[in-house]
Design a protein around this motif. Structure first.
Motif, PDB file in Angstrom:
ATOM      1  N   LEU A  90      -6.242  63.685  71.170  1.00 42.20           N
ATOM      2  CA  LEU A  90      -6.397  64.791  72.121  1.00 42.20           C
ATOM      3  C   LEU A  90      -7.868  65.159  72.285  1.00 42.20           C
ATOM      4  O   LEU A  90      -8.346  65.378  73.408  1.00 42.20           O
ATOM      5  CB  LEU A  90      -5.615  66.016  71.629  1.00 42.20           C
ATOM      6  N   GLU A  91      -8.572  65.224  71.178  1.00 48.43           N
ATOM      7  CA  GLU A  91      -9.980  65.635  71.227  1.00 48.43           C
ATOM      8  C   GLU A  91     -10.832  64.617  71.967  1.00 48.43           C
ATOM      9  O   GLU A  91     -11.716  64.982  72.749  1.00 48.43           O
ATOM     10  CB  GLU A  91     -10.515  65.843  69.814  1.00 48.43           C
ATOM     11  N   ASN A  92     -10.568  63.334  71.762  1.00 47.68           N
ATOM     12  CA  ASN A  92     -11.340  62.307  72.453  1.00 47.68           C
ATOM     13  C   ASN A  92     -11.034  62.285  73.948  1.00 47.68           C
ATOM     14  O   ASN A  92     -11.944  62.080  74.775  1.00 47.68           O
ATOM     15  CB  ASN A  92     -11.072  60.933  71.834  1.00 47.68           C
ATOM     16  N   LEU A  93      -9.768  62.477  74.319  1.00 47.14           N
ATOM     17  CA  LEU A  93      -9.436  62.579  75.740  1.00 47.14           C
ATOM     18  C   LEU A  93     -10.125  63.789  76.366  1.00 47.14           C
ATOM     19  O   LEU A  93     -10.610  63.734  77.503  1.00 47.14           O
ATOM     20  CB  LEU A  93      -7.922  62.700  75.923  1.00 47.14           C
ATOM     21  N   PHE A  94     -10.167  64.851  75.629  1.00 46.25           N
ATOM     22  CA  PHE A  94     -10.825  66.080  76.091  1.00 46.25           C
ATOM     23  C   PHE A  94     -12.323  65.841  76.296  1.00 46.25           C
ATOM     24  O   PHE A  94     -12.905  66.281  77.300  1.00 46.25           O
ATOM     25  CB  PHE A  94     -10.593  67.180  75.053  1.00 46.25           C
ATOM     26  N   SER A 147     -11.056  58.310  85.730  1.00 44.70           N
ATOM     27  CA  SER A 147     -10.192  57.238  86.217  1.00 44.70           C
ATOM     28  C   SER A 147      -9.142  56.894  85.166  1.00 44.70           C
ATOM     29  O   SER A 147      -9.367  57.049  83.958  1.00 44.70           O
ATOM     30  CB  SER A 147     -11.015  55.987  86.531  1.00 44.70           C
ATOM     31  N   VAL A 148      -7.991  56.442  85.644  1.00 47.11           N
ATOM     32  CA  VAL A 148      -6.938  56.002  84.730  1.00 47.11           C
ATOM     33  C   VAL A 148      -7.456  54.868  83.860  1.00 47.11           C
ATOM     34  O   VAL A 148      -7.190  54.812  82.656  1.00 47.11           O
ATOM     35  CB  VAL A 148      -5.695  55.545  85.522  1.00 47.11           C
ATOM     36  N   GLU A 149      -8.212  53.970  84.483  1.00 52.71           N
ATOM     37  CA  GLU A 149      -8.721  52.806  83.743  1.00 52.71           C
ATOM     38  C   GLU A 149      -9.598  53.227  82.577  1.00 52.71           C
ATOM     39  O   GLU A 149      -9.528  52.656  81.486  1.00 52.71           O
ATOM     40  CB  GLU A 149      -9.522  51.893  84.685  1.00 52.71           C
ATOM     41  N   GLU A 150     -10.423  54.241  82.797  1.00 50.77           N
ATOM     42  CA  GLU A 150     -11.317  54.706  81.733  1.00 50.77           C
ATOM     43  C   GLU A 150     -10.515  55.250  80.559  1.00 50.77           C
ATOM     44  O   GLU A 150     -10.816  54.979  79.392  1.00 50.77           O
ATOM     45  CB  GLU A 150     -12.258  55.791  82.276  1.00 50.77           C
ATOM     46  N   CYS A 151      -9.489  56.022  80.868  1.00 51.63           N
ATOM     47  CA  CYS A 151      -8.644  56.583  79.815  1.00 51.63           C
ATOM     48  C   CYS A 151      -7.872  55.490  79.077  1.00 51.63           C
ATOM     49  O   CYS A 151      -7.763  55.515  77.843  1.00 51.63           O
ATOM     50  CB  CYS A 151      -7.666  57.593  80.407  1.00 51.63           C
ATOM     51  N   VAL A 152      -7.335  54.532  79.830  1.00 52.20           N
ATOM     52  CA  VAL A 152      -6.566  53.454  79.219  1.00 52.20           C
ATOM     53  C   VAL A 152      -7.434  52.627  78.277  1.00 52.20           C
ATOM     54  O   VAL A 152      -7.024  52.295  77.149  1.00 52.20           O
ATOM     55  CB  VAL A 152      -5.946  52.551  80.308  1.00 52.20           C
ATOM     56  N   LYS A 153      -8.647  52.303  78.700  1.00 53.45           N
ATOM     57  CA  LYS A 153      -9.556  51.519  77.849  1.00 53.45           C
ATOM     58  C   LYS A 153      -9.885  52.271  76.562  1.00 53.45           C
ATOM     59  O   LYS A 153      -9.986  51.679  75.483  1.00 53.45           O
ATOM     60  CB  LYS A 153     -10.835  51.190  78.615  1.00 53.45           C
ATOM     61  N   ALA A 154     -10.066  53.573  76.691  1.00 54.10           N
ATOM     62  CA  ALA A 154     -10.378  54.376  75.508  1.00 54.10           C
ATOM     63  C   ALA A 154      -9.196  54.390  74.545  1.00 54.10           C
ATOM     64  O   ALA A 154      -9.372  54.194  73.329  1.00 54.10           O
ATOM     65  CB  ALA A 154     -10.735  55.798  75.927  1.00 54.10           C
ATOM     66  N   ILE A 155      -7.980  54.600  75.071  1.00 53.55           N
ATOM     67  CA  ILE A 155      -6.795  54.663  74.211  1.00 53.55           C
ATOM     68  C   ILE A 155      -6.524  53.310  73.574  1.00 53.55           C
ATOM     69  O   ILE A 155      -6.043  53.230  72.433  1.00 53.55           O
ATOM     70  CB  ILE A 155      -5.572  55.154  75.022  1.00 53.55           C
ATOM     71  N   GLU A 156      -6.844  52.211  74.281  1.00 53.35           N
ATOM     72  CA  GLU A 156      -6.693  50.873  73.705  1.00 53.35           C
ATOM     73  C   GLU A 156      -7.522  50.746  72.426  1.00 53.35           C
ATOM     74  O   GLU A 156      -7.089  50.142  71.442  1.00 53.35           O
ATOM     75  CB  GLU A 156      -7.123  49.804  74.710  1.00 53.35           C
ATOM     76  N   LYS A 157      -8.729  51.329  72.448  1.00 54.20           N
ATOM     77  CA  LYS A 157      -9.604  51.264  71.264  1.00 54.20           C
ATOM     78  C   LYS A 157      -9.027  52.065  70.098  1.00 54.20           C
ATOM     79  O   LYS A 157      -9.266  51.739  68.938  1.00 54.20           O
ATOM     80  CB  LYS A 157     -10.994  51.800  71.619  1.00 54.20           C
ATOM     81  N   TRP A 158      -8.270  53.114  70.405  1.00 52.20           N
ATOM     82  CA  TRP A 158      -7.720  53.968  69.343  1.00 52.20           C
ATOM     83  C   TRP A 158      -6.302  53.580  68.956  1.00 52.20           C
ATOM     84  O   TRP A 158      -5.739  54.170  68.035  1.00 52.20           O
ATOM     85  CB  TRP A 158      -7.665  55.439  69.800  1.00 52.20           C
ATOM     86  N   GLU A 159      -5.729  52.584  69.638  1.00 54.72           N
ATOM     87  CA  GLU A 159      -4.301  52.321  69.462  1.00 54.72           C
ATOM     88  C   GLU A 159      -3.920  52.045  68.016  1.00 54.72           C
ATOM     89  O   GLU A 159      -2.977  52.647  67.485  1.00 54.72           O
ATOM     90  CB  GLU A 159      -3.852  51.138  70.331  1.00 54.72           C
TER      91      GLU A 159
END
Length: 338
Positions: free
Chosen positions: A107-111, A19-31
């Motif tokens: 990239l690795e975490n998104l993967f 889900s987009v939401e899952e990816c967005v939440k993850a990237i928020e943590k890495w921002e």
């Protein structure tokens, strides 16, 4: 291309499905950590920054996956269109630009988010990246798994540099040494130096012994100049004490000053032009174009290095050239016009 990135994002999100939401939440943590990876401040709001990271990150991963699995490509995919082979070349070139790098951990975490249940059977992200860049970056057909899974790289340009390095790497003592300027290729040949193409797959395995200079084949293609300039700039920024590419290009810059030098190295198989820039006019003047290219590289390189291997190599070549027995041969040919 921006429109194509959004198509790739949709394909990427369907793989898990993620889900987009899952990816967005993850990237928020890495921002915060992601922003700190850039030397300059990125003037984007949090939402815009996260959107940029998600779209670009998904595009890169999807690109690697489609390169690995051609059967999954859409029929109208412009990047892999065989009628427009320059498209994939341009994409590879753009992805190796310093200003276009995403931190590799992103990239690795998104993967991992996408393939968390398939990581044991799925090719690693570095392996997919290696296969994508391999042909145009002159990489070996195979690379040891221990290097393939080494994810301690900053970004894709760092990975490209890492894959070229010799194994094992020669120890560097962090003592700056003056780089000895050497005569150009035709002058060395006139002094008795024999040029030979090395069988090594590593660009930096250059050997000089008993009057024979062995240099691995260096293939030139439309992306070569951009790749070298970016990787040299990257070394100046992050690897000043470990500047393999800067020293290598400086060495070639000394060897190649004229069209005659280019002709010699092409004849020996050391330089292999491959449809240089795809331009007929340039192809007709390959020798002069290549001479000018390496001359410009030489002007931008360092005059000191910590790479003792290059220092010894150039010192030995200069000493061989300057010995009286070899030096007396030089005037007989150096006066000829090239």
């Amino acid at each position: 291309m921006e429109e194509h990135k959004w198509r790739y994002l949709q394909s990427f999100l369907k793989r898990k499905p993620t889900s987009v939401e899952e990816c967005v939440k993850a990237i928020e943590k890495w921002e915060e950590g992601t922003r700190q990876c850039y030397s300059e401040n990125i003037d984007l709001s949090s939402d815009d920054f996260i959107r940029m990271v998600l779209v670009d990150g998904a595009f890169i991963i999807e690109l690697f996956l489609l390169n690995h699995s051609p059967q999954m490509r859409a029929e109208n995919d412009i990047i892999f269109d065989k009628r427009k082979p320059w498209m994939i070349t341009n994409v590879r070139r753009d992805m190796s630009l310093m200003e276009n790098q995403l931190p590799f951990f992103v990239l690795e975490n998104l993967f991992k988010i996408t393939f968390e249940t398939q990581l044991e059977t799925q090719s690693s992200l570095l392996e997919l990246a290696y296969n994508f860049f391999r042909v145009e970056a002159n990489l070996k057909a195979e690379l040891g798994k221990e290097r393939m899974f080494d994810s301690e790289v900053k970004h894709l340009l760092d990975a490209l540099r890492f894959w070229h390095l010799p194994t094992p790497q020669k120890a560097l003592d962090y003592k700056w040494e003056k780089i000895e300027a050497i005569p150009r290729a035709k002058q060395l040949q006139a002094a008795g130096v024999k040029f030979r193409m090395s069988k090594s797959n590593c660009l930096f395995d250059i050997e000089f012994s008993k009057g024979v200079l062995e240099i691995p084949c260096f293939k030139l293609n439309p992306a070569t100049e951009s790749f070298l300039r970016n990787i040299m700039a990257f070394e100046q920024s992050c690897y000043r004490h470990d500047s393999y590419f800067i020293d290598y290009v400086a060495f070639l810059g000394d060897l190649i000053k004229t069209r005659a030098d280019v002709k010699l190295l092409i004849k020996k198989g050391i330089i292999a032009p491959e449809n240089l820039l795809g331009n007929e006019e340039i192809l007709a003047n390959n020798d002069e174009t290549l001479a000018n290219l390496f001359n410009s590289f030489g002007k931008e390189s360092w005059f000191r290095t910590t790479n003792i291997g290059f220092c010894i190599l150039q010192q030995n070549l200069k000493a061989y050239y300057e010995t009286h027995w070899h030096k007396v041969k030089v005037p007989m040919v150096s006066k000829k016009k090239h």
